[in-house]
Design an enzyme around this catalytic site. Structure first.
Site, PDB file in Angstrom:
ATOM      1  N   GLY A  60      -4.447  -4.308  -4.304  1.00 49.29           N
ATOM      2  CA  GLY A  60      -5.367  -3.231  -4.661  1.00 49.29           C
ATOM      3  C   GLY A  60      -4.420  -1.876  -5.143  1.00 49.29           C
ATOM      4  N   HIS A  61      -4.233  -1.665  -6.470  1.00 46.85           N
ATOM      5  CA  HIS A  61      -3.458  -0.467  -6.960  1.00 46.85           C
ATOM      6  C   HIS A  61      -4.500   0.622  -7.438  1.00 46.85           C
ATOM      7  CE1 HIS A  61      -0.118  -3.392  -7.755  1.00 46.85           C
ATOM      8  NE2 HIS A  61      -0.133  -3.127  -6.378  1.00 46.85           N
ATOM      9  N   GLN A  77       2.018  -5.948  -3.228  1.00 46.09           N
ATOM     10  CA  GLN A  77       2.258  -6.020  -1.504  1.00 46.09           C
ATOM     11  C   GLN A  77       3.642  -5.251  -1.295  1.00 46.09           C
ATOM     12  OE1 GLN A  77       1.353  -9.357  -2.866  1.00 46.09           O
ATOM     13  NE2 GLN A  77      -0.764  -8.511  -2.619  1.00 46.09           N
ATOM     14  N   ASP A  85       0.846  -1.127  -0.011  1.00 46.32           N
ATOM     15  CA  ASP A  85      -0.134   0.125   0.016  1.00 46.32           C
ATOM     16  C   ASP A  85       0.760   1.232  -0.116  1.00 46.32           C
ATOM     17  OD1 ASP A  85      -2.328  -1.748   0.044  1.00 46.32           O
ATOM     18  OD2 ASP A  85      -1.869  -1.742   2.319  1.00 46.32           O
ATOM     19  N   LYS A 136       1.967   2.028  -5.285  1.00 43.89           N
ATOM     20  CA  LYS A 136       2.713   1.652  -6.432  1.00 43.89           C
ATOM     21  C   LYS A 136       1.804   1.931  -7.730  1.00 43.89           C
ATOM     22  CE  LYS A 136       2.943  -2.592  -4.437  1.00 43.89           C
ATOM     23  NZ  LYS A 136       2.674  -2.308  -3.219  1.00 43.89           N
TER      24      LYS A 136
HETATM   25  P1  IMP Z   1      -2.734 -12.777   1.644  1.00 41.94           P
HETATM   26  O1  IMP Z   1      -1.914 -12.181   0.680  1.00 41.94           O
HETATM   27  O2  IMP Z   1      -4.330 -12.410   1.489  1.00 41.94           O
HETATM   28  O3  IMP Z   1      -2.707 -14.154   1.967  1.00 41.94           O
HETATM   29  O4  IMP Z   1      -2.554 -11.907   3.110  1.00 41.94           O
HETATM   30  C1  IMP Z   1      -1.539 -12.232   4.015  1.00 41.94           C
HETATM   31  C2  IMP Z   1      -0.935 -10.841   4.402  1.00 41.94           C
HETATM   32  O5  IMP Z   1      -0.577 -10.040   3.389  1.00 41.94           O
HETATM   33  C3  IMP Z   1      -1.972 -10.119   5.420  1.00 41.94           C
HETATM   34  O6  IMP Z   1      -1.430  -9.505   6.279  1.00 41.94           O
HETATM   35  C4  IMP Z   1      -2.883  -9.101   4.438  1.00 41.94           C
HETATM   36  O7  IMP Z   1      -3.254  -8.071   4.845  1.00 41.94           O
HETATM   37  C5  IMP Z   1      -1.286  -8.771   3.597  1.00 41.94           C
HETATM   38  N1  IMP Z   1      -1.587  -8.229   2.157  1.00 41.94           N
HETATM   39  C6  IMP Z   1      -1.948  -9.085   1.307  1.00 41.94           C
HETATM   40  N2  IMP Z   1      -2.130  -8.118   0.052  1.00 41.94           N
HETATM   41  C7  IMP Z   1      -1.904  -6.802   0.482  1.00 41.94           C
HETATM   42  C8  IMP Z   1      -1.792  -5.686  -0.126  1.00 41.94           C
HETATM   43  O8  IMP Z   1      -1.902  -5.359  -1.397  1.00 41.94           O
HETATM   44  N3  IMP Z   1      -1.457  -4.587   0.748  1.00 41.94           N
HETATM   45  C9  IMP Z   1      -1.116  -4.596   1.850  1.00 41.94           C
HETATM   46  N4  IMP Z   1      -1.193  -5.785   2.550  1.00 41.94           N
HETATM   47  C10 IMP Z   1      -1.572  -7.021   1.959  1.00 41.94           C
END
Ligand code: IMP
Length: 423
Positions: A40-41, A222, A13, A16
């Site tokens: 989510g971009h 991420q 977040d 990007k």
């Molecule tokens: P997952 O990727 O859904 O398995 O989540 C694993 C961890 O990564 C959790 O703490 C999510 O909140 C975090 N996470 C996954 N995608 C994002 C993102 O795009 N931005 C920030 N955190 C993320």
């Protein structure tokens, strides 16, 4: 010709989407290398806001080719929704979107297993998009891949085999209702017609573009501290957002990478669970959340907010090889009397020398802060580095000096025009 990797340098977040959108003006190809619809971009063009989850933000620039690499896990419904969204907004997609045949498909049982896992005692705070279970199947060599869409008989066979195993697991281990095999087979068999035309041999395509002298941007999702190897394990995502993942997630060799651009938010945020040494659970944290609109673009969850963590940033700069940084959301700090930067972690009366691997230790550290004078001026109209208030420049110069990167871009608002180019 240049090949650059763009990485999130914190917990995701960092903004990007906006920077990829800006950079794609000078890149011919943008390729996403890991993650899935958990990302989510957000991109703001004039008064319109676009949120993309799977397709690189370059799709919003005419003529830019967009690639989804093998390292990405694809939820076909999310992909088709996004294609429809892009077309409805009058952007061309045919002939511009290429999806790796080796990318894995997210199946309904992945989402179910994600939610089952999150209902246990060890909650990671996932996005619930089935990301972890899909990567588990990939590495267990049980995954269903995009290439399988090209052979209906084989696809059906693989889905049935996988469902037999997953339904056994659901019934015998979790004691929950089995999934409807026929409905899932029927649904997934319809995807081939819609997705086939985008399927490509991505390593060949990308290496050909590079050989032809084109500029290629490899886009991570991420952030480095969510990396399965280098992040705050186990509170991480299940892929490699760090720059090394750009090679394994696309088929571009390391010898072709020229630079690594780190997206660096001017403060820190995190969604989901896990340690966050500089977290602010006070009115300053609330200020950052409110002014920075720090709510998840995918899940809507409020993000945890805190001061900039230069100690963690030095670590992620090292692990990613970040040479250039884009500082984002600097405008959100405007109006604060003072701004702090964490420069060290204290643990049992001593400053740690390196970023800790164990979350248990990270949870116990006390951040050591350097304090900077804030600025009151609205900086969103500043068009050059020189126009920024002296306090803002002092803050930026400190980040640059202490983290060891050049600052190439400074984002002072969500719009394309609210970006200072420092090169
Ligand atoms: P997952 O990727 O859904 O398995 O989540 C694993 C961890 O990564 C959790 O703490 C999510 O909140 C975090 N996470 C996954 N995608 C994002 C993102 O795009 N931005 C920030 N955190 C993320």
């Amino acid at each position: 010709m240049s090949v650059s990797v763009l990485v999130g340098s914190q917990w995701g977040d960092e903004g990007k989407g906006k920077i990829v959108d800006i950079l794609s003006e000078r890149f011919d190809v943008v390729a996403r290398y890991q993650g899935g619809a958990n990302a989510g971009h957000t991109i703001q063009i004039d008064d319109n806001q676009y949120i993309l989850h799977l397709i690189p933000s370059g799709i919003l620039r005419d003529g830019v080719k967009c690639v989804i690499g093998n390292g990405v896990v694809i939820d076909p419904n999310a992909l088709l929704d996004e294609i429809e969204f892009i077309e409805n907004n009058d952007f061309d997609i045919e002939g511009r979107l290429f999806i790796s045949q080796n990318a894995h498909l997210i199946m309904p049982y992945h989402k179910l297993l994600d939610s089952i896992s999150e209902s246990g005692t060890k909650k990671i705070g996932t996005t619930g998009r089935g990301i972890g279970p899909c990567y588990i199947d990939k590495y267990a060599r049980k995954g269903i891949r995009i290439v399988d869409l090209l052979n209906r008989d084989l696809l059906e066979k693989k889905i049935r085999e996988n469902l037999q195993e997953k339904n056994n697991l659901l019934k015998k281990v979790y004691n929950i209702e089995e999934l409807d095999v026929e409905a899932i087979v029927e649904e997934y068999l319809t995807f081939d017609k819609k997705i086939d035309k985008y399927i490509a041999d991505v390593p060949s395509l990308l290496n050909r573009e590079i050989a032809d002298g084109k500029n290629v941007l490899l886009e991570g999702a991420q952030g480095a501290l969510l990396d399965v190897d280098f992040g705050t394990y186990p509170y991480v995502t299940s892929s490699s957002p760090t720059s090394g993942g750009a090679c394994t997630g696309t088929g571009i060799p390391p010898t072709k990478i020229d630079s690594v651009i780190g997206i660096v938010k001017a403060y820190t945020t995190r969604v989901g669970n896990g340690p966050f040494p500089t977290e602010l659970e006070d009115e300053v944290g609330e200020h950052l959340r409110k002014v920075g609109a720090e709510f998840g673009a995918t899940t809507g969850r409020p993000r945890r907010c805190g001061w900039f963590d230069a100690f963690a940033m030095k670590y992620t700069t090292m692990v990613n090889g970040i040479d250039h940084a884009a500082i984002t959301k600097l405008d959100v700090l405007s109006g604060l009397d003072e701004i702090k930067v964490c420069v060290a972690y204290e643990h049992n009366g001593k400053n740690l020398k390196t970023f800790p691997s164990e979350v248990e230790r990270l949870d116990q550290v006390t951040p050591v802060y350097e304090t900077f004078k804030g600025w009151k001026k609205d900086i969103s109209g500043c068009k050059s580095y020189d126009e920024l208030p002296s306090e803002t420049k002092t803050y930026l110069d400190y980040l640059k000096g202490t983290c060891g990167f050049e600052i190439s871009y400074v984002s002072v608002g969500p719009r394309r025009s609210e970006t200072i180019v420092c090169e």
